[in-house]
Design an enzyme around this catalytic site. Structure first.
Site, PDB file in Angstrom:
ATOM      1  N   GLU A  83      17.728 -13.683  76.833  1.00 65.09           N
ATOM      2  CA  GLU A  83      18.693 -12.733  77.378  1.00 65.09           C
ATOM      3  C   GLU A  83      18.619 -12.756  78.898  1.00 65.09           C
ATOM      4  OE1 GLU A  83      19.315  -9.001  74.902  1.00 65.09           O
ATOM      5  OE2 GLU A  83      17.159  -9.272  74.882  1.00 65.09           O
ATOM      6  N   LYS A 124      17.187   0.053  63.389  1.00 64.24           N
ATOM      7  CA  LYS A 124      15.896  -0.354  63.919  1.00 64.24           C
ATOM      8  C   LYS A 124      15.527   0.536  65.109  1.00 64.24           C
ATOM      9  CE  LYS A 124      15.395  -3.106  67.195  1.00 64.24           C
ATOM     10  NZ  LYS A 124      15.587  -3.748  68.483  1.00 64.24           N
ATOM     11  N   LYS A 167      13.575 -11.241  78.171  1.00 62.13           N
ATOM     12  CA  LYS A 167      14.636 -10.653  78.991  1.00 62.13           C
ATOM     13  C   LYS A 167      14.529 -11.255  80.394  1.00 62.13           C
ATOM     14  CE  LYS A 167      15.402  -6.352  76.557  1.00 62.13           C
ATOM     15  NZ  LYS A 167      16.551  -6.771  75.754  1.00 62.13           N
ATOM     16  N   HIS A 182      14.757  -9.602  64.456  1.00 63.73           N
ATOM     17  CA  HIS A 182      15.777 -10.641  64.619  1.00 63.73           C
ATOM     18  C   HIS A 182      15.210 -12.065  64.471  1.00 63.73           C
ATOM     19  CE1 HIS A 182      17.793  -7.126  65.874  1.00 63.73           C
ATOM     20  NE2 HIS A 182      17.514  -7.187  67.159  1.00 63.73           N
ATOM     21  N   LYS A 210      25.908 -11.047  62.128  1.00 61.78           N
ATOM     22  CA  LYS A 210      26.586 -12.064  62.951  1.00 61.78           C
ATOM     23  C   LYS A 210      27.129 -13.181  62.061  1.00 61.78           C
ATOM     24  CE  LYS A 210      23.581 -11.302  66.981  1.00 61.78           C
ATOM     25  NZ  LYS A 210      24.418 -10.710  68.005  1.00 61.78           N
TER      26      LYS A 210
END
Ligand code: BG6
Length: 491
Positions: free
Chosen positions: A214, A146, A328, A238, A180
Site C-alpha cells: 500500500e 474484522k 504501508k 487477507h 473482490k
C-alpha cells in the site's frame, strides 16, 4: 424481504462502503423488494438527517453511478434509530421499530456489526437478551467485521460469545478480500480450466509470492493501527485468505462448507514457526516518521511492514515456500500473487559460454489490484537473432474483456448474506487457525530475542533487508509496479 440493521451506523464503514454497496445493488435491481436498512448508533439523527448525510457521502463514493432520482427512491428504505449498545431499552425500541417496518411479515434480519470491535460481545449479548436473534419470524444472521479478535485466545472467546446467541450457520465473518472479483477469479482460474491445475503443485511450482503493498500511511487510523500492526491488520486475514485460495484442493461443490473445509485443511497444514524460525523467516519494519504520526506512541514498536516465509506441509505443497509481504507507505499500491514455476530441466538454446546462466523462470501473475488481470511470463525466440530468447508476457485484463466498472467487494458480500450463502465468509475454525499461524510470530517478536525492527524510507519496497531476503534461497521478489499498464487509465 430483509431488514439490514447496522450497528455503529455513524462510522466510516457505513458511509464509505455499506451504503454505497447497497445503493449499487438497488441500482442494479438486485436488492430484494421491501428491504429496510436501519442504522443504530449513539449519535442523534432523524431519519431524514441521516439520509441527507448519506446522500452526500454516497455521491462521493458511488461517483458517476449516483443518480439523485434513484437515490430518492432508495433513501425511502433507510431509517435511523439512535441507541446505545449498553442499554436494554434501546434494543427494545429497536425491536418496536423493526416490527413496525416489517408489518408482521416474515423477514430475514441481518445484524451488521460495524462498531469498534470491543463492542462486539456486548452487541451480541443484547441481541440475544432482547429476543432479536430469535428465528421464529424469519432467519436471523449476524455479520461481523474484522478484526475478529486480536489473537487466538480473544478470537476463541469471541466465537464462544457469538455461539451463545447464534448458531454458526447464522454467522458471517467478513474478509473484504473475498468480495473482490479478482480473488474469486482465482477459484475460477484454477477450477474452471483444465490447463493450470495439473501444474499447480510441487512438481512444477518453485515458490509462490503474495504481496499486498500500500502507498498509504497510517492516516487517521493510528488509534487502531498502532495496537494492531501489519500482521494483525493484513496477514491474519487477507494474506492468509489469498494463500488458502491459491493452495486449497478443489472442493467437490461450490457451497459454503465444502469450500471452507478445504481452506481449513490448508490452514491446518501451515507449519507453525518456532521463535528461531521466526527470526530466520520473517522481517518486520516500520516506515520512517511513523512514530511521529498523530496518535502513534513515540516509542511504538508496531510494524508497518512484514515479510514471512510459510510452508504448507501437505502432499501438494511440500518444499514449496510461500513468501508473504505487506506494508504501508510503500512505493506503489499493488496486490499480486506470483506463481513461479521451476526452471526447465535442460537448457538447449543458451550459447556454450552462457550455459550456466539462468533463464528467467515461467511465472503466472495474478493481479488482484489495482490492475486486475493475469499475466503469463514465458520465453520467446527473438526474431532474426539466432536462438536468442527473451522473456515475454501474455496479458489478460478484465477491463479489456469486460465492460463496466468492477463492483466493490461489499456488494457481492452483502448480497450473499441476504441470500444465506456463506461461501465467501470465514468460519469459526478458519479464523482461529489463522490466528494460530500468526500468534507465534507476534509472540516471538515480543518475547524472544529477535533481529531488531528495520526502518524503511517512505516510498520504498520496505527495508533493504527485505528486498534481498529471498536471495538466501536464491530467489528474488518480482516487483512489477506499476503493473499490467498499457493504454487505459490504470491506478
Ligand atoms: C483493511 C486494513 O482490512 O484492508 C487496512 O485494515 C488496509 O489497513 C485495507 O488498508 C486494504 O484493503 P484494500 O481493499 O485497499 O486492499
Amino acid at each position: 424481504m430483509p431488514s439490514i440493521i447496522i450497528f455503529g451506523a455513524s462510522g466510516d464503514l457505513t458511509s464509505r462502503k455499506l451504503i454505497p454497496a447497497l445503493f449499487q445493488l438497488y441500482r442494479k435491481k438486485r436488492l430484494p423488494a421491501d428491504t429496510n436498512i436501519v442504522g443504530f448508533s449513539r449519535t442523534e439523527f432523524s431519519h431524514d438527517a441521516w439520509r441527507g448525510q448519506l446522500s452526500e457521502t454516497t455521491q462521493k463514493f458511488a461517483g458517476k453511478d449516483f443518480d439523485p432520482k434513484l437515490w430518492e427512491e432508495f433513501a425511502k428504505k433507510i431509517f435511523y434509530h439512535p441507541g446505545d449498545l449498553g442499554k436494554d431499552e434501546d434494543f427494545q425500541q429497536l425491536c418496536g421499530l423493526l416490527k413496525e417496518l416489517e408489518q408482521g411479515k416474515s423477514t430475514t434480519r441481518i445484524y451488521y456489526l460495524a462498531t469498534a470491535p470491543q463492542f462486539y460481545p456486548e452487541a451480541v449479548e443484547r441481541l440475544g437478551k432482547s429476543g432479536l436473534a430469535d428465528e421464529k419470524d424469519g432467519a436471523r444472521r449476524i455479520v461481523i467485521e474484522k478484526p475478529f479478535g486480536t489473537d487466538l485466545e480473544s478470537a476463541t472467546q469471541l466465537n464462544e460469545d457469538v455461539h451463545k446467541v447464534f448458531r454458526e450457520r447464522q454467522v458471517y465473518r467478513i474478509d473484504h478480500y473475498l468480495g473482490k472479483e479478482t480473488v474469486q477469479n482465482i477459484l475460477v482460474l484454477r477450477f474452471a480450466n483444465s490447463i493450470f491445475e495439473p501444474l499447480w503443485n510441487r512438481n512444477y511450482i518453485d515458490h509462490v509470492q503474495i504481496t499486498a503493498a500500500e502507498e498509504v500511511k497510517v492516516g487517521r487510523r493510528a488509534g487502531y493501527y498502532d495496537t494492531a500492526g501489519v500482521v494483525r491488520d493484513m496477514f491474519q486475514n487477507h494474506l492468509l485468505q489469498l494463500l488458502t485460495i491459491t493452495s486449497m484442493e478443489a472442493p467437490s461443490r461450490f457451497e459454503a462448507d465444502y469450500v471452507r473445509n478445504e481452506k481449513v485443511k490448508v490452514l491446518q497444514s501451515v507449519r507453525p514457526m518456532t521463535p528461531e524460525e521466526v527470526a530466520k523467516h520473517t522481517i518486520r519494519g516500520q516506515y520512517k516518521g511513523y512514530k511521529q504520526e498523530p496518535g502513534v506512541a513515540p516509542d511504538s514498536q508496531t510494524p508497518t511492514f512484514a515479510v514471512a516465509k510459510l510452508h504448507v506441509d501437505n502432499w501438494r505443497w511440500q518444499g514449496v515456500p510461500f513468501y508473504l509481504r505487506s506494508g504501508k507507505a510503500m512505493s506503489c499500491r499493488t496486490t499480486q500473487i506470483v506463481i513461479q514455476f521451476r526452471d526447465p530441466p535442460h537448457m538447449l538454446f543458451a550459447k556454450e559460454k552462457h550455459k550456466h546462466r539462468k533463464v528467467e523462470a515461467n511465472r503466472l501473475i495474478i493481479h488482484i489490484q489495482p490492475a486486475e488481470g493475469i499475466q503469463v511470463y514465458f520465453q520467446t525466440k527473438v526474431p532474426d537473432a539466432g536462438m536468442a530468447m527473451r522473456q515475454t508476457t501474455l496479458d489478460f485484463r478484465f477491463d479489456n474483456q469486460f465492460a463496466g466498472t468492477m463492483p466493490d467487494g461489499y456488494e457481492r458480500l452483502l448480497l450473499d448474506v441476504m441470500q444465506g450463502d456463506a461461501s465467501l465468509f470465514a468460519r469459526a475454525d478458519e479464523v482461529e487457525l489463522a490466528w494460530g499461524i500468526v500468534d507465534p510470530i507476534l509472540q516471538a517478536w515480543q518475547e524472544h530475542e529477535q533481529p531488531p525492527m528495520a526502518e524503511y524510507d517512505v516510498g520504498e519496497w520496505g527495508p533493504t533487508e527485505a528486498l534481498y531476503w529471498m536471495g538466501n534461497d536464491d530467489r528474488y521478489w518480482l516487483d512489477v509496479c506499476p503493473v499490467l499498464k498499457s493504454s487505459a487509465a490504470h491506478d
